[in-house]
Design an enzyme around this catalytic site. Sequence first.
Site, PDB file in Angstrom:
ATOM      1  N   GLU A  59       0.780  -1.167  -0.232  1.00  0.00           N
ATOM      2  CA  GLU A  59      -0.019   0.198   0.128  1.00  0.00           C
ATOM      3  C   GLU A  59       1.026   1.439  -0.096  1.00  0.00           C
ATOM      4  O   GLU A  59       0.572   2.351  -0.494  1.00  0.00           O
ATOM      5  CB  GLU A  59      -0.999   0.102   1.164  1.00  0.00           C
ATOM      6  CG  GLU A  59      -2.278  -1.081   1.172  1.00  0.00           C
ATOM      7  CD  GLU A  59      -1.694  -2.376   1.119  1.00  0.00           C
ATOM      8  OE1 GLU A  59      -2.488  -3.527   0.912  1.00  0.00           O
ATOM      9  OE2 GLU A  59      -0.544  -2.682   1.771  1.00  0.00           O
ATOM     10  N   HIS A 128     -10.763  -6.608   8.487  1.00  0.00           N
ATOM     11  CA  HIS A 128     -11.153  -6.275   7.136  1.00  0.00           C
ATOM     12  C   HIS A 128     -12.523  -5.794   7.240  1.00  0.00           C
ATOM     13  O   HIS A 128     -13.139  -5.796   6.204  1.00  0.00           O
ATOM     14  CB  HIS A 128     -11.334  -7.764   6.473  1.00  0.00           C
ATOM     15  CG  HIS A 128     -10.057  -8.163   5.989  1.00  0.00           C
ATOM     16  ND1 HIS A 128      -9.224  -9.013   7.214  1.00  0.00           N
ATOM     17  CD2 HIS A 128      -9.082  -8.414   4.886  1.00  0.00           C
ATOM     18  CE1 HIS A 128      -8.349  -9.457   6.519  1.00  0.00           C
ATOM     19  NE2 HIS A 128      -7.895  -8.948   5.307  1.00  0.00           N
TER      20      HIS A 128
END
Length: 323
Positions: A59, A128
């Site tokens: 990321e 998540h």
Amino acid sequence: MPETTYIKAVTSTLAAAMRADERVFVLGEDVAEGGPYTATAGLAEEFGTARVINTPISEAAITGVAIGAAQSGMRPVLEIMFIDFITLALDQLVNGAAKAHFMSGGQLTVPLVLRTQGGAGYRGAAQHSQSLESWLTHVPGLKVVMPSRPSDAAGLLLSAIADPNPVVFIENKTLYFRKGDVVDPVVPVPIGAAATLRHGSDVTVVALSRLVGDALDAADRLASTGIEVEVIDPRTLVPLDLGAIVESVRRTGRLVVAHEAVEHGGFGAEVAAQVQAAAFDYLDAPVGRVGAPFAPIPLSPPLEDAYVPNADDVVAAVRAVCS
């Protein structure tokens, strides 16, 4: 006004923006294959893998590449697969993208859009399923967008891509396959303009993302008991359309803020603080807040369902401020 799903509104808007401006490109993990939710499906086939770029699972690297490209005149749209993983990109986003214009004396702009997905409901457990928008609203230099309907997803994404500043565009996974009307061609929705989705005279409910639908359901239920609820969707958190919210509160005299994120430190606290500073004399009751408990999101389906705020919680909060 053809009906489409939230996710297809995102995909078609990305395609339209790429057709209109060759500087727009997409990058992220598996985006050439459509990404985890098919948001970028078909783009590689139309525009090629030079403009729909698969990246390594990093990321920080994805965000860093996007910042460099944006500062070089491109308009990248990067995807962070889950908002939970934005933690790995925060150095680039917060200390790079958000500060570049200010620290360069206005010489640099960073016209990037960071798309990401938040929220529970898919049994993704604690790593998540989070809603971390309040972290991002604390950073000067970032705009934060959080659409709840297909039409706003399309119109705000178009505006975000055209914006010269970095925009974090937060989608909700449980909204992806909900349908709504979207004009064709898409009309840009101004960043910083709230939408009043239902008018009422007794209490104002400001709801974010997934909780917008729950707030509207709650308003229908409360109307049968004589309580008329005005529902406002801010659509963008930074900049916040405080004027629209204050104008509503001055008429209703009561405010409830509702979001899926943990209530403690959530964006609802900022809304409550700004409204009481701007409209304290008009409030007939303390501001009500609806949010998740101060705990990690459980994996167990029954526990997750109990954890996530819903229309019942909005109804209870409204009744409390009206009592």
